[in-house]
Design a protein around this motif. Structure first.
Motif, PDB file in Angstrom:
ATOM      1  N   LEU A 128       0.772  -1.334  -0.022  1.00 54.67           N
ATOM      2  CA  LEU A 128       0.032  -0.204   0.018  1.00 54.67           C
ATOM      3  C   LEU A 128       0.922   1.373   0.145  1.00 54.67           C
ATOM      4  CD1 LEU A 128      -2.894   1.185   0.172  1.00 54.67           C
ATOM      5  CD2 LEU A 128      -2.586   1.163   2.704  1.00 54.67           C
ATOM      6  N   ARG A 129       0.487   2.182  -1.126  1.00 56.87           N
ATOM      7  CA  ARG A 129       1.186   3.408  -0.907  1.00 56.87           C
ATOM      8  C   ARG A 129       0.201   4.677  -0.175  1.00 56.87           C
ATOM      9  NH1 ARG A 129       2.413   7.808  -5.777  1.00 56.87           N
ATOM     10  NH2 ARG A 129       4.547   8.481  -5.060  1.00 56.87           N
ATOM     11  N   GLU A 130       0.763   4.939   1.036  1.00 55.10           N
ATOM     12  CA  GLU A 130       0.226   5.826   2.064  1.00 55.10           C
ATOM     13  C   GLU A 130       0.361   7.008   1.349  1.00 55.10           C
ATOM     14  OE1 GLU A 130      -1.013   4.563   4.605  1.00 55.10           O
ATOM     15  OE2 GLU A 130       0.047   2.715   4.965  1.00 55.10           O
ATOM     16  N   PRO A 131      -0.677   7.805   1.977  1.00 57.34           N
ATOM     17  CA  PRO A 131      -1.100   9.419   1.517  1.00 57.34           C
ATOM     18  C   PRO A 131       0.300  10.146   1.367  1.00 57.34           C
ATOM     19  CG  PRO A 131      -2.715   8.834   2.920  1.00 57.34           C
ATOM     20  CD  PRO A 131      -1.785   7.562   2.972  1.00 57.34           C
ATOM     21  N   ASP A 132       1.305   9.727   2.474  1.00 56.01           N
ATOM     22  CA  ASP A 132       2.644  10.552   2.313  1.00 56.01           C
ATOM     23  C   ASP A 132       3.427   9.882   1.540  1.00 56.01           C
ATOM     24  OD1 ASP A 132       3.109   8.319   3.791  1.00 56.01           O
ATOM     25  OD2 ASP A 132       3.877   9.296   5.771  1.00 56.01           O
ATOM     26  N   LYS A 133       3.091   8.728   0.592  1.00 49.76           N
ATOM     27  CA  LYS A 133       4.058   8.086  -0.304  1.00 49.76           C
ATOM     28  C   LYS A 133       4.957   7.001   0.272  1.00 49.76           C
ATOM     29  CE  LYS A 133       3.992  11.838  -3.953  1.00 49.76           C
ATOM     30  NZ  LYS A 133       4.747  12.707  -4.499  1.00 49.76           N
ATOM     31  N   ALA A 134       4.752   7.013   1.560  1.00 51.47           N
ATOM     32  CA  ALA A 134       5.453   5.806   2.330  1.00 51.47           C
ATOM     33  C   ALA A 134       4.661   4.513   1.970  1.00 51.47           C
ATOM     34  CB  ALA A 134       5.388   5.888   3.787  1.00 51.47           C
ATOM     35  N   MET A 135       5.506   3.269   1.966  1.00 49.85           N
ATOM     36  CA  MET A 135       5.101   2.233   1.324  1.00 49.85           C
ATOM     37  C   MET A 135       4.757   1.099   2.681  1.00 49.85           C
ATOM     38  SD  MET A 135       4.747   2.382  -1.713  1.00 49.85           S
ATOM     39  CE  MET A 135       4.193   0.635  -2.029  1.00 49.85           C
ATOM     40  N   SER A 136       3.927   0.229   2.638  1.00 49.86           N
ATOM     41  CA  SER A 136       3.571  -0.481   3.856  1.00 49.86           C
ATOM     42  C   SER A 136       3.146  -1.733   3.499  1.00 49.86           C
ATOM     43  CB  SER A 136       2.885   0.302   4.987  1.00 49.86           C
ATOM     44  OG  SER A 136       1.330   0.265   4.291  1.00 49.86           O
ATOM     45  N   GLY A 137       3.192  -2.805   4.174  1.00 49.63           N
ATOM     46  CA  GLY A 137       2.482  -4.206   3.976  1.00 49.63           C
ATOM     47  C   GLY A 137       3.469  -5.349   4.044  1.00 49.63           C
ATOM     48  N   VAL A 138       2.939  -6.461   4.075  1.00 51.39           N
ATOM     49  CA  VAL A 138       3.778  -7.656   3.852  1.00 51.39           C
ATOM     50  C   VAL A 138       4.873  -7.603   3.003  1.00 51.39           C
ATOM     51  CG1 VAL A 138       3.996 -10.298   3.836  1.00 51.39           C
ATOM     52  CG2 VAL A 138       1.984  -9.251   5.091  1.00 51.39           C
ATOM     53  N   ASP A 139       4.405  -7.508   1.652  1.00 51.12           N
ATOM     54  CA  ASP A 139       5.203  -7.483   0.560  1.00 51.12           C
ATOM     55  C   ASP A 139       6.462  -6.530   0.466  1.00 51.12           C
ATOM     56  OD1 ASP A 139       4.165  -9.965  -0.541  1.00 51.12           O
ATOM     57  OD2 ASP A 139       2.849  -8.524  -2.117  1.00 51.12           O
ATOM     58  N   VAL A 140       6.187  -5.300   1.032  1.00 50.58           N
ATOM     59  CA  VAL A 140       7.010  -4.378   1.089  1.00 50.58           C
ATOM     60  C   VAL A 140       8.095  -4.526   2.247  1.00 50.58           C
ATOM     61  CG1 VAL A 140       7.391  -1.732   1.996  1.00 50.58           C
ATOM     62  CG2 VAL A 140       5.486  -2.430   0.463  1.00 50.58           C
ATOM     63  N   ASP A 141       7.728  -5.176   3.216  1.00 51.21           N
ATOM     64  CA  ASP A 141       8.482  -5.669   4.469  1.00 51.21           C
ATOM     65  C   ASP A 141       9.439  -6.781   4.029  1.00 51.21           C
ATOM     66  OD1 ASP A 141       7.639  -3.643   5.939  1.00 51.21           O
ATOM     67  OD2 ASP A 141       6.402  -4.824   7.352  1.00 51.21           O
ATOM     68  N   VAL A 142       8.893  -7.843   3.287  1.00 44.85           N
ATOM     69  CA  VAL A 142       9.416  -9.057   2.892  1.00 44.85           C
ATOM     70  C   VAL A 142      10.641  -8.497   1.873  1.00 44.85           C
ATOM     71  CG1 VAL A 142       9.379 -10.869   1.444  1.00 44.85           C
ATOM     72  CG2 VAL A 142       7.728 -10.570   3.116  1.00 44.85           C
ATOM     73  N   ALA A 143      10.241  -7.543   0.881  1.00 51.75           N
ATOM     74  CA  ALA A 143      11.150  -7.226  -0.017  1.00 51.75           C
ATOM     75  C   ALA A 143      12.557  -6.516   0.450  1.00 51.75           C
ATOM     76  CB  ALA A 143      10.334  -6.510  -1.152  1.00 51.75           C
ATOM     77  N   THR A 144      12.066  -5.442   1.433  1.00 48.20           N
ATOM     78  CA  THR A 144      13.206  -4.993   2.183  1.00 48.20           C
ATOM     79  C   THR A 144      14.031  -5.699   2.725  1.00 48.20           C
ATOM     80  OG1 THR A 144      11.701  -2.852   2.441  1.00 48.20           O
ATOM     81  CG2 THR A 144      13.570  -3.084   3.816  1.00 48.20           C
ATOM     82  N   TYR A 145      13.423  -6.716   3.657  1.00 50.18           N
ATOM     83  CA  TYR A 145      14.277  -7.737   4.372  1.00 50.18           C
ATOM     84  C   TYR A 145      15.203  -8.410   3.335  1.00 50.18           C
ATOM     85  CZ  TYR A 145      15.657 -11.324   7.574  1.00 50.18           C
ATOM     86  OH  TYR A 145      16.675 -12.435   8.282  1.00 50.18           O
TER      87      TYR A 145
END
Length: 297
Positions: A60-77
């Motif tokens: 999910l792209r938040e209103p402030d353009k930050a990214m969140s979610g399982v896939d975002v955290d998995v990819a970052t890790y």
């Protein structure tokens, strides 16, 4: 101007045109995108990751353009762990939206280093890209309004209105199993959820993880219904993987090693809890690198 002079002028113009075309072709060739290497991009310091922008709890792209979610955290890790395992600095991550229908093209054209976007592994896709993982197993399910007690099994959908995104495999799978289902397709999951909220459809179908994200976002409004066949097995098995350049086996091995570390360290369980809460139990952990399930798919 005499004939000889005119001929020389025409030849000069023709040469200029040919030279100009040659320059354009050269610039086009230089600017053409080539498939990326996950390891190469991490080492170079910038990784372009494709994910979803409209799936709460997953990508999910938040209103402030930050990214969140399982896939975002998995990819970052995965990216940062590969960097750590090789003694490299953590790279800058550039997030890009990866629509389902364009994922293979985005990887092939070099527009994205890797895609982590509820990317189910199947044989057709595995012929076009390499997959790291899988990093989770989920199943097709239904999202229904919490106050609707008439939908508790797959058979209860008979004759009811069902929505999913245009051309989605889950919707077509149910349509094949239950021809009487009134299938309505929308251009996005968000639009489909809104139709369900307003009572325009009776249920929404896709992977349980995606539905769990919406159930968590609209706390108390929806519930997830498992789709189980008569023999007690799940309606479908969906293995999520990390898509990247076809043939880049070295990067695949590095991704799988990072996924194993994520599972063994308990980080994956934390990611699920942080993003999906109680709905995190809708997924199963599976061995990274084992794609034997592709046989017959």
């Amino acid at each position: 101007m005499n004939t000889t002079t005119r001929r020389r002028s025409l030849l000069a113009r023709a040469a200029a045109v040919v030279t100009s075309l040659g320059l354009v072709a050269g610039l086009t060739a230089c600017g053409s995108s080539q498939p990326r290497s996950v390891l190469g991009d991490i080492q170079s310091g910038e990784v372009v990751i494709g994910t979803k922008y409209d799936q709460p709890g997953l990508g999910l792209r938040e209103p402030d353009k930050a990214m969140s979610g399982v896939d975002v955290d998995v990819a970052t890790y995965i990216v940062n762990t590969i960097a750590d395992n090789n003694g490299w600095e953590h790279p800058e991550i550039v997030w890009r939206e990866a629509p389902s229908a364009q994922r293979e093209m985005l990887i092939r054209n070099g527009e994205m280093t890797m895609i982590v976007a509820t990317y189910s592994i199947n044989q057709g896709r595995a012929n076009a890209v390499n997959f790291g993982g899988p990093y989770l197993l989920t199943h097709q399910a239904l999202l229904v309004r919490d106050d609707d007690n008439s939908l508790n099994t797959l058979a209860d959908l008979d004759g009811r209105k069902l929505c999913s995104v245009t051309g989605s495999t889950p919707a077509q799978t149910i349509k094949s199993a239950l021809p009487s289902v009134q299938l309505q397709e929308f251009d996005s999951y968000t639009t489909c959820v809104e139709a369900l909220r307003r009572g325009k459809v009776d249920a929404m179908t896709t992977d349980a993880t995606i539905l769990a994200g919406y159930a968590a976002q609209y706390n108390g409004e929806f519930r997830v219904v498992d789709m189980v066949q008569e023999d007690g097995t799940s309606f479908t098995d969906e293995f999520y993987g990390v898509g990247h350049t076809l043939g880049d086996d070295e990067s695949t091995e590095a991704i799988n090693e990072a996924v194993d570390q994520m599972d063994d360290s308990g980080e994956f369980a934390r990611i699920m809890e942080d993003n999906l809460g109680e709905y995190g139990e809708t997924v199963e952990v599976v061995p990274a690198g084992d794609l034997s399930f592709l046989e017959g798919r």
